[in-house]
Write an enzyme that holds these catalytic residues in place. Structure first.
Site, PDB file in Angstrom:
ATOM      1  N   CYS A  55     -21.726   7.298  37.121  1.00  0.00           N
ATOM      2  CA  CYS A  55     -22.940   7.907  36.937  1.00  0.00           C
ATOM      3  C   CYS A  55     -22.922   7.512  35.723  1.00  0.00           C
ATOM      4  CB  CYS A  55     -23.651   9.138  37.204  1.00  0.00           C
ATOM      5  SG  CYS A  55     -22.931  10.294  36.078  1.00  0.00           S
ATOM      6  N   CYS A  80     -14.872  11.934  33.190  1.00  0.00           N
ATOM      7  CA  CYS A  80     -14.700  12.477  33.953  1.00  0.00           C
ATOM      8  C   CYS A  80     -13.991  12.501  35.082  1.00  0.00           C
ATOM      9  CB  CYS A  80     -15.640  13.279  35.395  1.00  0.00           C
ATOM     10  SG  CYS A  80     -16.693  11.029  36.292  1.00  0.00           S
ATOM     11  N   CYS A 123     -28.672  11.019  30.544  1.00  0.00           N
ATOM     12  CA  CYS A 123     -27.694  10.355  30.878  1.00  0.00           C
ATOM     13  C   CYS A 123     -27.779   9.297  29.301  1.00  0.00           C
ATOM     14  CB  CYS A 123     -28.458   9.256  31.579  1.00  0.00           C
ATOM     15  SG  CYS A 123     -29.705   8.644  31.025  1.00  0.00           S
ATOM     16  N   VAL A 272       0.105   6.760  40.081  1.00  0.00           N
ATOM     17  CA  VAL A 272      -1.335   7.065  39.014  1.00  0.00           C
ATOM     18  C   VAL A 272      -1.851   6.015  38.284  1.00  0.00           C
ATOM     19  CG1 VAL A 272      -3.225   8.299  38.148  1.00  0.00           C
ATOM     20  CG2 VAL A 272      -2.152   9.311  39.782  1.00  0.00           C
ATOM     21  N   VAL A 273      -2.767   5.516  37.892  1.00  0.00           N
ATOM     22  CA  VAL A 273      -3.147   3.730  37.233  1.00  0.00           C
ATOM     23  C   VAL A 273      -4.725   5.266  36.637  1.00  0.00           C
ATOM     24  CG1 VAL A 273      -3.073   2.099  36.663  1.00  0.00           C
ATOM     25  CG2 VAL A 273      -1.480   2.189  38.046  1.00  0.00           C
ATOM     26  N   LYS A 436     -19.500  -9.936  50.311  1.00  0.00           N
ATOM     27  CA  LYS A 436     -20.040  -8.293  49.457  1.00  0.00           C
ATOM     28  C   LYS A 436     -21.344  -8.084  50.008  1.00  0.00           C
ATOM     29  CE  LYS A 436     -19.405  -4.575  46.955  1.00  0.00           C
ATOM     30  NZ  LYS A 436     -18.815  -4.140  45.269  1.00  0.00           N
ATOM     31  N   PHE A 812     -37.574  16.890  37.784  1.00  0.00           N
ATOM     32  CA  PHE A 812     -38.602  16.368  39.376  1.00  0.00           C
ATOM     33  C   PHE A 812     -38.786  16.238  40.800  1.00  0.00           C
ATOM     34  CE2 PHE A 812     -35.176  13.444  37.610  1.00  0.00           C
ATOM     35  CZ  PHE A 812     -35.632  12.309  36.658  1.00  0.00           C
ATOM     36  N   GLU A 816     -38.217  22.985  40.312  1.00  0.00           N
ATOM     37  CA  GLU A 816     -39.457  24.171  40.590  1.00  0.00           C
ATOM     38  C   GLU A 816     -39.174  25.080  40.889  1.00  0.00           C
ATOM     39  OE1 GLU A 816     -43.055  21.855  41.966  1.00  0.00           O
ATOM     40  OE2 GLU A 816     -44.260  23.495  42.109  1.00  0.00           O
ATOM     41  N   ARG A 894     -51.122  18.237  50.955  1.00  0.00           N
ATOM     42  CA  ARG A 894     -51.629  17.076  49.766  1.00  0.00           C
ATOM     43  C   ARG A 894     -51.253  15.434  50.825  1.00  0.00           C
ATOM     44  NH1 ARG A 894     -51.972  15.477  44.157  1.00  0.00           N
ATOM     45  NH2 ARG A 894     -52.191  17.946  44.155  1.00  0.00           N
ATOM     46  N   ARG A 926     -41.710  14.848  42.753  1.00  0.00           N
ATOM     47  CA  ARG A 926     -42.718  13.315  41.976  1.00  0.00           C
ATOM     48  C   ARG A 926     -43.601  13.193  43.378  1.00  0.00           C
ATOM     49  NH1 ARG A 926     -40.284  10.139  37.592  1.00  0.00           N
ATOM     50  NH2 ARG A 926     -41.843  10.436  36.037  1.00  0.00           N
ATOM     51  N   GLU A1275     -47.312  12.063  38.078  1.00  0.00           N
ATOM     52  CA  GLU A1275     -46.494  11.737  39.570  1.00  0.00           C
ATOM     53  C   GLU A1275     -47.647  10.375  40.238  1.00  0.00           C
ATOM     54  OE1 GLU A1275     -45.929  15.272  41.538  1.00  0.00           O
ATOM     55  OE2 GLU A1275     -47.524  15.507  40.546  1.00  0.00           O
TER      56      GLU A1275
HETATM   57  C1  LIG Z   1     -17.127   4.793  41.128  1.00  0.00           C
HETATM   58  C2  LIG Z   1     -15.779   4.217  41.767  1.00  0.00           C
HETATM   59  C3  LIG Z   1     -16.581   2.946  42.053  1.00  0.00           C
HETATM   60  C4  LIG Z   1     -15.717   1.955  43.132  1.00  0.00           C
HETATM   61  N1  LIG Z   1     -15.853   0.715  43.138  1.00  0.00           N
HETATM   62  C5  LIG Z   1     -15.283  -0.008  44.240  1.00  0.00           C
HETATM   63  C6  LIG Z   1     -15.709  -1.058  44.319  1.00  0.00           C
HETATM   64  O1  LIG Z   1     -16.203  -1.467  44.133  1.00  0.00           O
HETATM   65  N2  LIG Z   1     -14.723  -1.645  45.780  1.00  0.00           N
HETATM   66  C7  LIG Z   1     -13.891  -1.310  46.193  1.00  0.00           C
HETATM   67  O2  LIG Z   1     -12.753  -2.071  46.621  1.00  0.00           O
HETATM   68  N3  LIG Z   1     -12.535  -0.442  45.431  1.00  0.00           N
HETATM   69  C8  LIG Z   1     -13.721   0.870  44.305  1.00  0.00           C
HETATM   70  N4  LIG Z   1     -13.183   2.177  44.458  1.00  0.00           N
HETATM   71  C9  LIG Z   1     -12.157   2.381  44.494  1.00  0.00           C
HETATM   72  C10 LIG Z   1     -11.390   2.119  43.557  1.00  0.00           C
HETATM   73  O3  LIG Z   1     -11.943   1.697  42.164  1.00  0.00           O
HETATM   74  C11 LIG Z   1     -10.039   1.576  43.406  1.00  0.00           C
HETATM   75  O4  LIG Z   1      -9.672   1.482  45.079  1.00  0.00           O
HETATM   76  C12 LIG Z   1      -9.151   1.396  42.578  1.00  0.00           C
HETATM   77  O5  LIG Z   1      -8.446   0.073  42.264  1.00  0.00           O
HETATM   78  C13 LIG Z   1      -8.315   2.189  42.923  1.00  0.00           C
HETATM   79  O6  LIG Z   1      -7.216   2.259  41.416  1.00  0.00           O
HETATM   80  P1  LIG Z   1      -7.009   3.733  40.192  1.00  0.00           P
HETATM   81  O7  LIG Z   1      -5.720   2.779  39.783  1.00  0.00           O
HETATM   82  O8  LIG Z   1      -7.541   3.832  40.279  1.00  0.00           O
HETATM   83  O9  LIG Z   1      -5.965   3.854  41.368  1.00  0.00           O
HETATM   84  P2  LIG Z   1      -5.438   5.798  41.651  1.00  0.00           P
HETATM   85  O10 LIG Z   1      -6.253   6.746  41.787  1.00  0.00           O
HETATM   86  O11 LIG Z   1      -4.473   5.569  39.937  1.00  0.00           O
HETATM   87  O12 LIG Z   1      -4.736   4.858  43.025  1.00  0.00           O
HETATM   88  C14 LIG Z   1      -4.894   4.904  44.120  1.00  0.00           C
HETATM   89  C15 LIG Z   1      -3.909   4.989  45.087  1.00  0.00           C
HETATM   90  O13 LIG Z   1      -3.055   4.397  44.816  1.00  0.00           O
HETATM   91  C16 LIG Z   1      -1.707   4.479  45.165  1.00  0.00           C
HETATM   92  N5  LIG Z   1      -1.136   3.273  44.367  1.00  0.00           N
HETATM   93  C17 LIG Z   1      -1.433   3.280  43.076  1.00  0.00           C
HETATM   94  N6  LIG Z   1      -0.639   1.864  42.299  1.00  0.00           N
HETATM   95  C18 LIG Z   1       0.763   1.731  43.492  1.00  0.00           C
HETATM   96  C19 LIG Z   1       1.441   1.343  43.464  1.00  0.00           C
HETATM   97  N7  LIG Z   1       1.976  -0.043  42.303  1.00  0.00           N
HETATM   98  N8  LIG Z   1       2.613   0.899  43.875  1.00  0.00           N
HETATM   99  C20 LIG Z   1       2.409   2.364  45.534  1.00  0.00           C
HETATM  100  N9  LIG Z   1       1.067   2.784  45.424  1.00  0.00           N
HETATM  101  C21 LIG Z   1       0.408   2.814  44.514  1.00  0.00           C
HETATM  102  C22 LIG Z   1      -1.475   5.903  44.281  1.00  0.00           C
HETATM  103  O14 LIG Z   1       0.062   6.016  45.067  1.00  0.00           O
HETATM  104  C23 LIG Z   1      -2.735   6.154  45.411  1.00  0.00           C
HETATM  105  O15 LIG Z   1      -2.471   6.675  46.426  1.00  0.00           O
HETATM  106  C24 LIG Z   1     -14.222   2.587  43.644  1.00  0.00           C
HETATM  107  C25 LIG Z   1     -14.088   3.561  42.911  1.00  0.00           C
HETATM  108  C26 LIG Z   1     -14.401   4.861  41.952  1.00  0.00           C
HETATM  109  C27 LIG Z   1     -14.543   5.696  41.414  1.00  0.00           C
HETATM  110  S1  FES Z   2     -31.617  10.509  33.658  1.00  0.00           S
HETATM  111 FE1  FES Z   2     -31.635   9.315  31.511  1.00  0.00          FE
HETATM  112  S2  FES Z   2     -33.034   9.597  30.539  1.00  0.00           S
HETATM  113 FE2  FES Z   2     -32.890  11.233  31.987  1.00  0.00          FE
HETATM  114  S1  FES Z   3     -19.331   9.446  36.163  1.00  0.00           S
HETATM  115 FE1  FES Z   3     -20.350  10.937  36.088  1.00  0.00          FE
HETATM  116  S2  FES Z   3     -19.500  12.658  35.521  1.00  0.00           S
HETATM  117 FE2  FES Z   3     -18.403  10.532  35.192  1.00  0.00          FE
END
Ligand SMILES: Cc1cc2nc3c(=O)[nH]c(=O)nc-3n(C[C@H](O)[C@H](O)[C@H](O)COP(=O)(O)OP(=O)(O)OC[C@H]3O[C@@H](n4cnc5c(N)ncnc54)[C@H](O)[C@@H]3O)c2cc1C
Ligand code: FES
Ligand code: FES
Length: 1343
Positions: A55, A80, A123, A272-273, A436, A812, A816, A894, A926, A1275
């Site tokens: 969000c 977050c 927001c 984790v990245v 996609k 909205f 209520e 309504r 709404r 509304e």
């Molecule tokens: C709001 C939101 C929207 C998203 N939209 C999309 C989208 O549109 N399309 C899509 O494809 N995905 C989407 N994703 C998924 C996500 O963003 C991707 O998969 C992202 O690339 C993960 O990368 P990260 O660095 O955050 O992963 P992390 O959470 O840091 O790690 C993910 C996993 O990968 C493993 N890992 C990471 N790097 C390595 C490494 N070098 N070697 C071995 N293991 C590794 C970790 O151990 C872990 O299990 C979305 C996620 C969110 C939260």
């Molecule tokens: S969520 Fe954007 S102003 Fe309320």
């Molecule tokens: S993106 Fe919704 S609270 Fe972080």
């Protein structure tokens, strides 16, 4: 759990927040930046909206100095999902850090507020920070950059237009120099710098804001990167870091060797990245990862190098960085080498939001191995190579069909890590594309995604190599090998296409019960994508001189890549007359009184109230069964968990356990049985949120499952209805049908809708220590209802309960009545423990528990004449009420009041049934049943036009109500402005010219079609329960002349407080700045009605006026005595004369007395009218659609505040766009809600607003029935989004005509991409027939 000794070995985490150095010696890897900011640092400007990166409410900017490039980089990120441990030597900037009302506003804050881009404001800080980060990187952005920056931000209130308009002033296109270029034709010298189309209308109306008031933006004045941090970063060589938390240890080694060694020792460790995957798993899937390895310092995993065959990206490179490098490469390399890069870039364009792309790593996307990953299909189709390493060595593997070995599994061994990926250059004769399709274009996960690569024998159209890779079609990213093999050696032509499609249909199958549903659609998409690829490649081959067939001009649009156009807009309103005093703000576009505070994060929402010293947190225990007997509840494990304080079950409710909005047919805490998934069974109270939530999950409940009723159809079969049913009828139905030349029958289903207020439900309950008093801070639209239900649950009189509402982050209708289900439990806990108790629902809980808009099923029989005049209608509505009555009867009523929408039908019968099901109780939203009732009406009127072959607008116009007509409930229509709205809308939209252009377009294009619809609305204003139509106000004047105003309404962003101040200011004759509203509370104005039914300004405004008039009267003698005196002098004179300077006001709407039994009396005070006209374009192959243009003419009487009213029109309209085209709640056949957050439930985003949006408030239309001739607006405009729904239907009709189909057809709401595609019957859909209903258990059911 990590032992305390280990924790003492933690390194110190050093980072900066808003320039202040933070040294954290106890960094817990599971702590997010958001909770650290809000709880530890008290920086509550950054908001929590979803906790899953969906969000943008939590957006902050991270800045770091990159030693290798010697550059400062700034990124917007989601706090977050950001672990604090990832922040070593990073500078964090939050909304508080860039400006404040008290100090100085940043232009980014000022402009969104003054452009009316903040309503509830929840927001706003996130949007401010996305814009701020953009400007830090690019002080002269284009509008396209602004739109891209907002891909990860949602707003539920504004409809986005004003935000873009305000920020356009920073851009090259709409640039405002802030007055610095006055001589050089600066916009401020020429009026509003915001570009408008439809120029001829501009002189009718002044702009809603004046950019000349904006402080100039000077990028050189930005907060500097902390010098100490700069020197720390430059000085320090990265050294390994280690942070021990409660359950997790974070290891950040400084060399690849050490990294590989650690992975060897901890094969289960997560790398984790971005934490965008792991963070979600921990928060929502209860995963626990004891060891986390961070590659932040590993050069090899962060480096990008150009190789002989392509570009190699370290696995930890972020997607933003990868995108930048590829974009650069595309600019410099020869065209034949960049095909793969272009395909990756195409996927990145629609990959998540910028905040996610800024942190998510390419390695994370591959290694997560999601079957709907967007990048993996391209990587597989193009044979990208991965370098994998463990401590003993390295290997290179190609991403092909052997790479993914199962759901979320790969060939990478547990002790290996992925070090890099090489994306190859394409070769001569190779063409690559990526596709996609997702429910929403921006920031959404795929339904189906694909990567396709074909290589031809040199200089020919003979296929040498073909790789087709699909996501969303299996548990892994899958390759269509059989199809590819069959096409090898074949020529790229129609025959190949046919073979490809039939083989793909055979190869890319899905079980009809497959997770994710949409099985037919997904299968069709695999063919549609291939067809698009086929056309694209044909064009490219021809361009290269290869002799292939020419793509017919009618097919060209199918092969176009979607490029968003910049939106433009016009707002038209009637300015106040020149004679109106300058201090009288009524009718002027005054800014929302809290807008500036909202933009700076200073506005206080419920969860921003600082923690009480002894405060506890509550987590709910909820049912995961839709219908079951509770056999046992075992709390023993929870009781032993850290921080546990107590558990609450039904027996702990000291007063009455029955509760409910009108009838007490619900429980505070379940007793013996549960009737929906999400039914609240109990609660755990603990010292912190984390502890409470973990302990609540440890409570074990045994059930005996009972058969649930989930869908409307199941309820009809089981005759499971709440009583009473409702009927409204008029005329002689039988005679009407006899008179009709034609009779048609039809049906439709309208899906429910989640409120998705950005601020979820929250209550903070504080016992006052004596006489059982308790004070509650609640985000609710119904302070009095909350007070009464809390008193009932506690068994105390209402006079001991004070409910306080400062503001809501959106309501909205969702707050209520349903907000009370949380407030009562929190009050029981606080009362029992005699300590403050807080609970803010997580987004998934809120969506699961609190219900939403009622799904409706309507069936109708309509009789009409050859002319199109409707003479008889028999309609039946079934509403899915869920497991309790709540407000459903009024909602149903309504829908019946609005069953004609705006059309006069002389012989009519409407019946309504409330289905009792095992879903969480549905509630106000709404429009309150009106939109559902009216959408069915728009459906039969469309059917009439289609079956007669007449233009739909003519049939609509023919049937429109006229002045003096009686409605089907016998209310006489007076001061009707429908016809004026209609005519103005028709002409402003250029309806007839558009229609002609659409006809031409549709003749010229086979695979994209356009459609148009014009739709009226007539919305009755008043609560249909007559007793609710009353309001109160309390006005105090203090001796310094300042005024404290309180009234019965609550502020949820709709600008009610602003309007009330305007009203008070006019009556008292003092400037608005002298008047303050602090909050709504039950101890100031008692027995208030909920802030709902659009009537709050009417009723509270009249009550405020009443109170102020009393005071004016009391002051009159002093004014007369001293006519030249000041306000303060008169106030003081009265005070010393012992005159009360406090007054109550009251108002009740007159003449409301409708009786459902006798069908007599008036249900409404008056009507709000409006007309909307929309044009859309659909992609017949994918079902995607574009909102090309919308024109709205809305009668809001004499607007009290045109900026607020236009904001309401646009916000409601966009919510309607969500309702009718996008938002889909999926339920399993067992009644489990499957869509529980922004990741899976899509509300409209910035990109969904119509490219051309005109909103006109009807001129010269005073309303005698409401305050200062105004009208209700909250509304009514929502329904005008039905014009988009019917424009889509119109476009589908054009597509169906190509297949020889004509006449009425069923299209349920929302008109999702799936429904649009499936309705466009064609050669591809025929290859993917749906499975026989009843022969399988679907993943989700239509409830
Ligand atoms: C709001 C939101 C929207 C998203 N939209 C999309 C989208 O549109 N399309 C899509 O494809 N995905 C989407 N994703 C998924 C996500 O963003 C991707 O998969 C992202 O690339 C993960 O990368 P990260 O660095 O955050 O992963 P992390 O959470 O840091 O790690 C993910 C996993 O990968 C493993 N890992 C990471 N790097 C390595 C490494 N070098 N070697 C071995 N293991 C590794 C970790 O151990 C872990 O299990 C979305 C996620 C969110 C939260
Ligand atoms: S969520 Fe954007 S102003 Fe309320
Ligand atoms: S993106 Fe919704 S609270 Fe972080």
């Amino acid at each position: 759990m990590t032992d305390p000794q280990a924790r003492s070995r933690s390194d110190a985490l050093v980072f900066f927040v808003n320039g202040k150095k933070i040294i954290e010696r106890n960094a817990d890897p599971e702590t997010t930046l958001l909770s650290y900011l809000r709880r530890k640092l008290g920086l509550t400007g950054t908001k929590l909206g979803c906790a899953e990166g969906g969000c943008g409410a939590c957006t902050v900017m991270l800045s770091r100095y990159q030693t290798h490039t010697q550059q400062l980089v700034h990124h917007a990120v989601n706090a977050c999902l950001t672990p604090i441990c990832a922040l070593h030597l990073v500078a964090v900037t939050t909304v508080e850090g860039i400006g404040s009302v008290a100090r100085k506003l940043h232009p980014v804050q000022e402009r969104i507020a003054k452009a009316h881009g903040s309503q509830c404001g929840f927001c706003t800080p996130g949007i401010v920070m996305s814009m701020y980060a953009l400007l830090r990187n690019n002080p002269t952005p284009k509008m396209g950059d602004v739109e891209e920056a907002f891909h990860g931000n949602l707003c539920r209130c504004t409809g986005y237009r004003p935000i873009l308009e305000g920020y356009k002033t920073f851009t090259v296109e709409g640039g405002c120099c802030g007055g610095r270029g006055l001589e050089n034709g600066c916009c401020q010298a020429n009026g509003n710098g915001v570009e408008k189309d439809l120029e001829e209308h501009i002189d009718e109306t002044p702009s809603l804001f004046n950019p000349a008031e904006f402080a100039p933006f000077d990028p050189t004045q930005e907060v500097i990167f902390p010098p100490e941090l700069l020197s720390l970063t430059k000085r320090q060589r990265p050294a390994s870091l280690c942070f021990f938390g409660d359950r997790t240890v974070w290891l950040q080694p400084d060399s690849l060797e050490e990294f590989l060694q650690l992975k060897w020792e901890h094969p289960e460790a997560r790398v984790v990245v971005g934490n965008t995957e792991v963070g979600i798993e921990v928060k929502f899937k209860n995963m626990e990862y004891p060891v986390i390895l961070s590659p932040a310092f590993i050069v090899e995993m962060n480096t990008i190098t150009q190789t002989e065959d392509g570009i190699s990206f370290g696995a930890a490179c972020t997607l933003s960085r990868m995108g930048d490098v590829l974009k650069q490469a595309v600019k410099t390399l020869p065209p034949h080498q960049i095909e793969v890069f272009l395909a990756v870039l195409e996927q990145l364009r629609w990959f998540a939001g910028l905040q996610i792309r800024n942190v998510a790593a390419v390695g994370g996307n591959i290694m997560t191995a999601s079957p709907i990953s967007d990048l993996n299909p391209v990587f597989m189709a193009t044979g990208c190579k991965l370098t994998l390493m463990d401590k003993d060595g390295s290997r290179v593997v190609q991403m092909d069909d052997t790479f993914f070995t199962g759901y979320r599994k790969t060939v990478v061994r547990p002790r290996e890590v992925m070090v890099s990926i090489e994306i190859p250059y394409s070769k001569k004769g190779q063409f690559v594309s990526a596709f996609k399709q997702s429910p929403r274009r921006e920031d959404d996960i795929s339904i189906v995604t694909a990567g396709m690569s074909v290589t031809f024998s040199p200089g020919t159209d003979v296929v040498d190599n073909l790789r087709l890779s699909y996501g969303g079609m299996a548990a892994v990213t899958a390759m269509a090998k059989m199809t590819a093999n069959r096409l090898l050696g074949r020529r790229w032509g129609e025959e190949l296409l046919q073979e490809a499609c039939s083989t793909l249909a055979e190869e890319m199958t899905l079980d009809p019960s497959a997770p994710g549903g949409m099985v037919t659609y997904r299968r069709t998409l695999t063919l549609s994508f291939f067809y698009k690829f086929y056309l694209m490649v044909l064009q490219k081959l021809r361009k290269q001189g290869v002799n292939v067939e020419k793509v017919g001009s009618e097919c060209l649009s199918a092969a176009e890549i979607y490029n968003p156009e910049m939106p433009s807009s016009v707002q038209i309103y009637q300015a106040v007359q020149d004679i109106q005093g300058q201090d009288d703000s009524v009718g002027r576009p005054m800014m929302h009184v809290s807008a500036l505070k909202q933009a700076t994060g200073e506005a206080v929402y419920c969860d921003d109230v600082p923690l009480y010293e002894n405060e506890l947190y509550l987590a709910l225990i909820i049912s995961n069964k839709a219908h079951a007997k509770i056999l046992s509840i075992d709390t023993s494990e929870a009781e032993g968990m850290p921080g546990f304080v107590c558990c609450l079950l039904a027996d702990d409710v000291p007063g009455c356990n029955s509760t409910g909005a009108i009838e007490y047919d619900e429980t505070v805490l379940a007793q013996g049985q549960v009737t929906c998934v999400g039914h609240i069974i109990g609660a755990v109270v603990a010292d912190t949120q984390l502890h409470a939530q973990r302990a609540a999950k440890a409570v074990k409940i045994q059930y005996e499952e009972l058969q649930p009723v989930v869908t409307i159809q199941e309820a009809i079969a089981a005759q499971s209805f709440f009583k009473p049913m409702r009927i409204i009828q008029k005329g002689d139905l039988e005679a009407g049908f006899k008179q009709a030349d034609h009779i048609l029958e039809g049906e439709m289903h309208i899906g429910g809708q989640e409120h998705f207020y950005l601020e979820t439900n929250i209550t903070l309950a504080v016992p006052r220590g004596e006489d059982g008093e308790i004070e509650l801070f609640v985000s609710t639209q119904s302070a009095s209802k909350t007070q009464l239900l809390v008193a009932k649950a506690l068994g105390i009189p209402a006079n001991r309960v004070v409910v306080r509402v400062k503001r809501m982050g959106g309501g909205f209708g969702g707050k209520e009545s349903r907000s009370t289900i949380l407030s009562t439990v929190a009050a029981v806990a606080a009362n029992k423990l005699k300590r403050p108790v807080r609970c803010m629902l997580d987004r998934d809980e809120d969506m699961l528990i609190t219900g939403g808009r009622h799904p409706f099923y309507g069936k109708y029989k309509v009789g009409f004449l050859n002319s199109g005049k409707v003479v008889a209608l028999d309609v039946t509505y079934y509403a899915n009420a869920g497991n309790s009555k709540d407000l459903s009867l009024s909602v149903l009523e309504r829908s019946l009041f609005h069953m004609e929408n705006s059309y006069h039908v002389p012989n009519i019968r409407g019946q309504g049934f409330l289905c009792r099901t095992n879903l969480p109780s549905n509630t106000a939203f709404r429009g309150f049943g009106g939109p559902q009732g009216m959408l069915v009406a728009e459906n039969w009127i469309t059917d009439v036009a289609q079956s007669l072959g007449k233009p739909a607008n003519e049939v609509r116009r023919l049937n429109l109500y006229a002045e003096g007509d009686l409605t089907h409930y016998n209310m006489k229509l007076e001061q009707l402005t429908l016809d004026r709205c209609w005519d103005e809308c028709l002409s402003r939209s250029g309806y007839h010219e558009r229609q002609a252009a659409i006809d031409l377009y549709n003749r010229q294009n086979r695979w994209t079609k356009r459609g148009i619809a014009i739709t009226p609305t007539m919305f009755g204003i008043s609560f249909t329960a007559a007793f609710l139509n009353q309001a109160g106000a309390l006005v105090h004047i203090y001796t310094d002349g300042s005024v404290l105003l309180t009234h019965g309404g609550t502020e949820m962003g709709q600008g009610l407080h602003t309007k009330m101040i305007q009203v008070a200011s006019r009556v008292l004759g003092i400037p608005c700045s002298n008047i303050h509203i602090s909050e709504t509370s039950t101890n100031t104005v008692p027995n208030t009605s909920p802030t709902a039914a659009s009537a709050s300004s009417d009723m509270n405004g009249a009550a405020v006026k009443n109170a102020c008039e009393i005071l004016v009267k009391r002051l009159e003698p002093y004014k007369n005595k001293n006519p030249k005196g000041t306000w303060k002098e008169w106030v003081n004179a009265a005070y010393f004369d012992r005159v009360s300077l406090s007054a109550n006001g009251f108002y009740k709407t007159p003449d409301l007395n409708y009786d459902f039994e006798s069908h007599t009396g008036r249900p409404f005070n008056y009507f709000s009218y409006g007309v909307g006209c929309s044009e859309v374009e659909i992609d017949c192959l994918t079902g995607a659609h574009k909102n090309l243009s919308t024109t709205i003419v809305m009668d809001v009487g004499h607007s009290l505040n045109p900026a607020i009213d236009i904001g309401q029109v646009e916000g409601a309209f966009m919510q309607g766009v969500g309702l009718f085209t996008l938002e889909e709640l999926h339920y399993s056949p067992k009644g489990v809600l499957l869509t529980r957050g922004p990741g899976s439930y899509k509300i409209p985003a910035f990109g969904d607003i119509p490219k051309h949006l005109t909103v006109s408030l009807l001129r010269d239309a005073p309303n005698q029935k409401a305050i200062y001739a105004s009208k209700a607006v909250g509304e009514p405009p929502l329904f005008l989004a039905a014009s988009i729904f019917h424009a889509i239907k119109d476009a589908i009709s054009a597509a169906r005509a190509e297949s020889g189909l004509s006449g009425p057809f069923r299209l349920d709401s929302p008109a999702s991409a799936e429904r649009i595609r499936n309705a466009c019957n064609d050669r591809f859909t025929k290859l993917c027939p749906p499975a026989e209903p009843g022969s399988f258990t679907p993943w989700s059911v239509q409830v």
